[in-house]
Structures are given as structure tokens and as C-alpha cells.
Design a protein around this motif. Structure first.
Motif, PDB file in Angstrom:
ATOM      1  N   THR A 122      20.540  12.313  -4.569  1.00  0.00           N
ATOM      2  CA  THR A 122      21.255  13.458  -5.118  1.00  0.00           C
ATOM      3  C   THR A 122      22.560  13.618  -4.356  1.00  0.00           C
ATOM      4  OG1 THR A 122      20.144  15.044  -3.641  1.00  0.00           O
ATOM      5  CG2 THR A 122      19.141  14.674  -5.792  1.00  0.00           C
ATOM      6  N   VAL A 123      23.533  14.239  -4.992  1.00  0.00           N
ATOM      7  CA  VAL A 123      24.861  14.409  -4.414  1.00  0.00           C
ATOM      8  C   VAL A 123      25.193  15.890  -4.354  1.00  0.00           C
ATOM      9  CG1 VAL A 123      27.324  13.933  -4.708  1.00  0.00           C
ATOM     10  CG2 VAL A 123      25.642  12.162  -5.226  1.00  0.00           C
ATOM     11  N   GLN A 124      25.784  16.311  -3.259  1.00  0.00           N
ATOM     12  CA  GLN A 124      26.191  17.694  -3.044  1.00  0.00           C
ATOM     13  C   GLN A 124      27.650  17.736  -2.618  1.00  0.00           C
ATOM     14  OE1 GLN A 124      23.766  20.706  -0.673  1.00  0.00           O
ATOM     15  NE2 GLN A 124      25.272  20.121   0.859  1.00  0.00           N
ATOM     16  N   VAL A 125      28.388  18.717  -3.117  1.00  0.00           N
ATOM     17  CA  VAL A 125      29.769  18.938  -2.695  1.00  0.00           C
ATOM     18  C   VAL A 125      29.785  20.059  -1.670  1.00  0.00           C
ATOM     19  CG1 VAL A 125      32.093  19.590  -3.425  1.00  0.00           C
ATOM     20  CG2 VAL A 125      30.658  18.193  -4.929  1.00  0.00           C
ATOM     21  N   THR A 126      30.364  19.800  -0.498  1.00  0.00           N
ATOM     22  CA  THR A 126      30.416  20.790   0.574  1.00  0.00           C
ATOM     23  C   THR A 126      31.852  21.241   0.793  1.00  0.00           C
ATOM     24  OG1 THR A 126      28.459  19.909   1.681  1.00  0.00           O
ATOM     25  CG2 THR A 126      29.974  21.214   3.023  1.00  0.00           C
ATOM     26  N   VAL A 127      32.056  22.553   0.816  1.00  0.00           N
ATOM     27  CA  VAL A 127      33.379  23.143   1.005  1.00  0.00           C
ATOM     28  C   VAL A 127      33.362  23.928   2.319  1.00  0.00           C
ATOM     29  CG1 VAL A 127      35.150  24.651   0.035  1.00  0.00           C
ATOM     30  CG2 VAL A 127      33.642  23.356  -1.496  1.00  0.00           C
ATOM     31  N   ASP A 128      34.279  23.610   3.240  1.00  0.00           N
ATOM     32  CA  ASP A 128      34.395  24.361   4.491  1.00  0.00           C
ATOM     33  C   ASP A 128      35.198  25.634   4.234  1.00  0.00           C
ATOM     34  OD1 ASP A 128      33.046  22.375   5.814  1.00  0.00           O
ATOM     35  OD2 ASP A 128      34.849  21.335   6.461  1.00  0.00           O
TER      36      ASP A 128
END
Length: 232
Positions: free
Chosen positions: A114-120
Motif C-alpha cells: 500500500t502507498v501513503q502520501v505524507t505531508v509535513d
């Protein structure tokens, strides 16, 4: 339909992986997943029909991605205050694997991810509403740092709190969740393709990699031995 779960039946990834009869399955960032190779669209459709007859009252039905060569099945329990695995998910996984064997579908555990987008972010409350509205996503149960696709089709977004601005570093990156027994091979392949290891300080929870221009990504696993990991 309202799905219910008993807190006593909740399972952590390591518990799921250590349970008997779940060798076909791998816990990723978004639940327990299995891929079954069927060889034809007709065989895949027959398998889905059989799976549809396994879910009982009060259970979250599995998510199924059907393709002509096979299908991916994901199990996760979603309630107002819980987003994770339960003993009932484990039992359903065993029944699905039994159907796969009966139909001659081959489990390929290494084929799931699975792929996740992480935003700081510095101020999450100022940023998250924008992305929620833009994507048409909703809050994940009991986790204000996460947004998920209500149809469970697209990658979730995770908002990672920063203490100070980070200069010369991208603030949006991809998390790739792979089976625990595939992480080393995936990392080696990424490095061989021109990437580099930024840090393995959080292993075996996750490794931070970067491409040739410094854009970062994390390879993460679930089912490790040890404490709850940080989130990329």
C-alpha cells in the motif's frame, strides 16, 4: 450497516502475523492484504462470488480489487473509534484462504503493498481541512493526523507534525508499505536504481530513502518485533 468490534478482539500486526493459518496474508499500512493469482477473469469472478458468501452480520466486508490475472483482498475493521484488525478479520482471512485452495488460486504474499502520501506540517489544523475538501476524503477513526478515501480506493494522506521549518528538504513524500519479508529486497532495488539510504535509524519500522535529487520516500513494514513505530 453499522459494524461493531469488541476491544478485546483487537489485534496488532505482530499478533496477526504470529497467528496460525494466516501465511497467505501480510499486514500493511491499511490492513491485512493477500494477493491470489487465478489466471483468468472468469476464475477471479468465481473467487469473488465465493468470498461474498463468507461475510457474516456485523462484519466489515473485504475490499477486493479484481483483475483478469488475479485479485487482491484487504481486510480491516472500521468503526467510529477504531481502524485496525480484529480476531474476526483473522478468521475471515483463514476462510478466504481455504476458498482459494479449493479453487486452485495461488497466494503470492510478496505481491501486496500500500502507498501513503505524507505531508509535513507546522500547523495541521490550518492545512488538513484544505486537503480534506480538495480530495473529498474523511478523517480516519481516532486519528486526526490521517485522511482516508471513504471508498478506500486511493492512497491515504498522513500529516506529520514538524517542530520547526525544514529547509532544503521536500515536505511531501511517499510511504510505501511492503510485506515485512520484502523490505530488504525493495530497499536494495531502490538503491540499485540510483537511490540512496538516508537513514535506517527507525528500522525495522521504516527506512528513509532518497532519489538522485534528494526527494525522499520511506519503506515501511508492519508486524515488526518491538514497540509502535513512528510514522515516517
Amino acid at each position: 450497516m453499522t459494524y461493531v468490534e469488541d476491544a478485546a478482539d483487537r489485534m496488532r500486526p505482530q499478533q496477526f502475523h504470529e497467528a496460525a493459518g494466516l501465511e497467505d496474508w501480510r499486514v500493511l499500512g491499511e490492513g491485512a492484504c493477500a494477493y491470489f493469482r487465478t489466471g483468468s477473469l472468469a476464475a477471479s469472478a468465481e473467487f469473488v462470488q465465493a468470498i461474498s458468501e463468507l461475510t457474516g452480520p456485523g462484519e466489515c466486508p473485504p475490499d477486493v480489487d479484481l483483475r483478469h490475472e488475479g485479485l487482491t483482498v484487504r481486510l480491516i475493521t472500521i468503526t467510529q473509534d477504531y481502524y485496525g484488525l480484529t480476531e474476526r478479520n483473522a478468521e475471515l482471512a483463514r476462510r478466504i484462504s481455504a476458498v482459494a485452495r479449493k479453487l486452485g488460486a495461488l497466494a503470492v504474499p510478496s505481491a501486496v503493498q500500500t502507498v501513503q502520501v505524507t505531508v509535513d506540517v507546522l500547523v495541521g489544523r490550518a492545512v488538513i481541512p484544505f486537503w480534506r475538501a480538495l480530495l473529498g476524503y474523511q478523517d480516519r477513526a481516532n486519528s486526526p493526523e490521517d485522511l482516508i478515501d471513504p471508498q478506500r480506493r486511493a492512497a491515504p494522506f498522513y500529516f506529520q507534525q514538524m517542530d520547526t521549518p525544514r529547509r532544503q528538504r521536500n515536505r511531501v513524500h511517499i510511504d510505501v508499505w511492503v510485506p515485512y519479508d520484502q523490505a530488504e529486497a525493495r530497499i536494495a532495488a531502490a538503491i540499485a536504481a540510483g537511490g540512496r539510504l538516508v537513514t535506517d535509524a527507525h528500522a525495522p519500522s521504516h527506512w528513509v530513502l532518497a532519489d538522485a535529487e534528494g526527494n525522499e520516500a520511506c519503506v515501511g513494514v508492519a508486524g515488526w518485533t518491538g514497540p509502535e513505530p513512528s510514522r515516517s
